[in-house]
Scaffold this motif. Sequence first.
Motif, mmCIF file in Angstrom:
data_model
loop_
_atom_site.group_PDB
_atom_site.id
_atom_site.type_symbol
_atom_site.label_atom_id
_atom_site.label_comp_id
_atom_site.label_asym_id
_atom_site.label_seq_id
_atom_site.Cartn_x
_atom_site.Cartn_y
_atom_site.Cartn_z
ATOM 1 N N PHE A 1 1.041 -0.982 -0.109
ATOM 2 C CA PHE A 1 0.093 0.109 -0.208
ATOM 3 C C PHE A 1 0.633 1.399 0.136
ATOM 4 N N LEU A 2 1.717 1.115 0.798
ATOM 5 C CA LEU A 2 2.498 2.843 1.191
ATOM 6 C C LEU A 2 3.752 2.630 -0.037
ATOM 7 N N LEU A 3 4.162 1.590 -0.935
ATOM 8 C CA LEU A 3 5.135 1.658 -2.377
ATOM 9 C C LEU A 3 4.095 2.263 -3.513
ATOM 10 N N ALA A 4 3.358 1.407 -3.000
ATOM 11 C CA ALA A 4 2.111 2.342 -3.919
ATOM 12 C C ALA A 4 1.753 4.033 -4.221
ATOM 13 N N VAL A 5 1.291 3.680 -3.060
ATOM 14 C CA VAL A 5 0.904 5.561 -2.621
ATOM 15 C C VAL A 5 2.033 6.669 -3.296
ATOM 16 N N ILE A 6 3.939 5.742 -2.292
ATOM 17 C CA ILE A 6 5.456 6.608 -2.833
ATOM 18 C C ILE A 6 5.028 6.830 -4.852
ATOM 19 N N LEU A 7 5.389 5.420 -5.228
ATOM 20 C CA LEU A 7 5.440 5.543 -6.840
ATOM 21 C C LEU A 7 4.798 6.202 -7.425
ATOM 22 N N ALA A 8 3.343 6.577 -6.791
ATOM 23 C CA ALA A 8 2.132 7.032 -7.569
ATOM 24 C C ALA A 8 2.494 8.873 -7.346
ATOM 25 N N THR A 9 2.516 9.570 -6.735
ATOM 26 C CA THR A 9 3.505 10.271 -5.772
ATOM 27 C C THR A 9 4.797 11.207 -7.101
ATOM 28 N N LEU A 10 5.827 9.952 -6.591
ATOM 29 C CA LEU A 10 6.447 10.370 -7.098
ATOM 30 C C LEU A 10 6.735 10.442 -8.908
ATOM 31 N N VAL A 11 6.379 9.610 -9.143
ATOM 32 C CA VAL A 11 6.136 9.630 -10.805
ATOM 33 C C VAL A 11 4.464 10.955 -10.929
ATOM 34 N N THR A 12 3.598 10.907 -10.906
ATOM 35 C CA THR A 12 3.051 12.550 -10.924
ATOM 36 C C THR A 12 3.894 13.976 -10.347
ATOM 37 N N ALA A 13 4.956 13.607 -9.546
ATOM 38 C CA ALA A 13 6.200 14.808 -8.914
ATOM 39 C C ALA A 13 6.811 15.028 -10.137
ATOM 40 N N VAL A 14 7.570 14.101 -11.046
ATOM 41 C CA VAL A 14 8.486 13.828 -11.556
ATOM 42 C C VAL A 14 7.856 14.700 -12.784
ATOM 43 N N ALA A 15 6.586 14.236 -13.465
ATOM 44 C CA ALA A 15 5.901 14.699 -14.449
ATOM 45 C C ALA A 15 5.657 16.316 -14.480
ATOM 46 N N GLY A 16 4.822 16.688 -12.995
ATOM 47 C CA GLY A 16 4.928 17.918 -13.204
ATOM 48 C C GLY A 16 6.593 18.633 -13.022
ATOM 49 N N PHE A 17 6.969 18.467 -12.699
ATOM 50 C CA PHE A 17 8.777 18.901 -12.193
ATOM 51 C C PHE A 17 9.185 19.141 -13.997
ATOM 52 N N ALA A 18 9.421 18.283 -14.904
ATOM 53 C CA ALA A 18 9.517 18.074 -16.250
ATOM 54 C C ALA A 18 8.748 19.159 -17.338
ATOM 55 N N LEU A 19 6.827 19.146 -17.183
ATOM 56 C CA LEU A 19 6.732 19.991 -17.415
ATOM 57 C C LEU A 19 6.873 21.264 -17.465
ATOM 58 N N SER A 20 7.129 21.564 -16.075
ATOM 59 C CA SER A 20 7.081 23.454 -15.810
ATOM 60 C C SER A 20 8.806 23.232 -16.340
ATOM 61 N N TYR A 21 10.006 22.386 -15.758
ATOM 62 C CA TYR A 21 10.986 23.366 -16.483
ATOM 63 C C TYR A 21 11.783 23.135 -17.965
ATOM 64 N N TYR A 22 11.000 22.029 -18.879
ATOM 65 C CA TYR A 22 11.259 21.959 -20.595
ATOM 66 C C TYR A 22 10.519 23.467 -21.315
ATOM 67 N N SER A 23 9.336 23.888 -19.546
ATOM 68 C CA SER A 23 8.245 25.468 -20.447
ATOM 69 C C SER A 23 9.267 26.241 -19.744
ATOM 70 N N GLY A 24 11.289 26.110 -19.734
ATOM 71 C CA GLY A 24 11.581 27.248 -19.582
ATOM 72 C C GLY A 24 11.500 28.164 -17.822
ATOM 73 N N ALA A 25 11.067 26.996 -16.903
ATOM 74 C CA ALA A 25 10.646 27.470 -15.278
ATOM 75 C C ALA A 25 11.751 26.989 -14.851
ATOM 76 N N ARG A 26 12.678 27.801 -13.762
ATOM 77 C CA ARG A 26 13.445 27.748 -13.100
ATOM 78 C C ARG A 26 13.645 26.596 -12.211
ATOM 79 N N PRO A 27 14.225 25.381 -11.625
ATOM 80 C CA PRO A 27 14.523 24.986 -10.875
ATOM 81 C C PRO A 27 13.655 24.495 -9.533
ATOM 82 N N ALA A 28 13.852 25.660 -8.772
ATOM 83 C CA ALA A 28 12.398 26.567 -8.066
ATOM 84 C C ALA A 28 11.111 26.421 -8.050
ATOM 85 N N GLU A 29 11.087 27.229 -9.234
ATOM 86 C CA GLU A 29 9.767 26.824 -9.560
ATOM 87 C C GLU A 29 9.015 25.655 -9.687
#
Length: 301
Positions: free
Chosen positions: A58-86
């Motif tokens: 259960f915890l592994l599923a929560v962690i993996l789903a959260t991490l993959v979604t976070a990576v998608a959010g970071f990549a979408l923002s970063y490759y649109s020209g945003a700074r790493p902090a943003e």
Amino acid sequence: MLPVFGLVACGYLAGRFGIVTQASSVALNQFVYAFALPAMLFVAVYRGSLDEILSGSFLLAVILATLVTAVAGFALSYYSGARPAESTMRALNASFANTGYLGIPLVTVAYGERAALPAALATVATNIISFALAIVCLELFVNPRRGGVQRALSGVARSPLIWPIALAIILVSIEIKIPLPVERFATLLAAAAGPCALFAIGLFVSQLSIRAGVAASWQSALLKLALHPILMALLVYYVLPVDPFWAKVAVVCAALPLGATAFVLAQRYRLLEAETSTGAVVSTAASVFTVSLVMALLAGR
């Protein structure tokens, strides 16, 4: 959902009519960050058993789903020209679900008291993963200088969003009970976290252009309300051996909107405050329909 909107609306109206000053938003968030939220995290973990806290799949599923979604959010923002902090802040906005204040009451009403435990564990796992990684990255990106890794790890260890969880796990593992008055004190503080954070969001949003906030936050909101629950459903139903009832709770929790406490971190680091606060409001409004749809689709499981 009505209590959530009601608290945000109270803050919004208080700001619009000048009943409470804008500066109070900062003070409220400091209170949530330093006192109420640590108490909520401590109580959620302390009241579980060690076996429950470490419930593998259960915890592994929560962690993996959260991490993959976070990576998608970071990549979408970063490759649109945003700074790493943003981009880090947008990763948090895309993956941090409001399981604490909204999720636990919602699934308890919908599925009964036995749903409270998996929802509480999802809250703990989400906070450990989302906030720990976000704090490390923000410490490194906001004030880059020599010794950054050591400073970031030190910042995580001192963070009031991390050490209460560690303390509770230690107490549970060595079977030490805290005095009842102390537990009641922590419970009282914990109860203030959600209402204060939501009121502060409404207060902050009262001074913003909602249209501009929606334009900036819709991508993170879409990832939060669509990608996160889809990934969770794939993991708990098709990849990992998770109890069907716990799987249902996990998907509903993943479908929840952005947690109000993300705004606490945004304001602390002075990053995307308008986008984060508006994103919490917008995703909460949209989740009235999306969460209802998810629960309807899971009704037969």
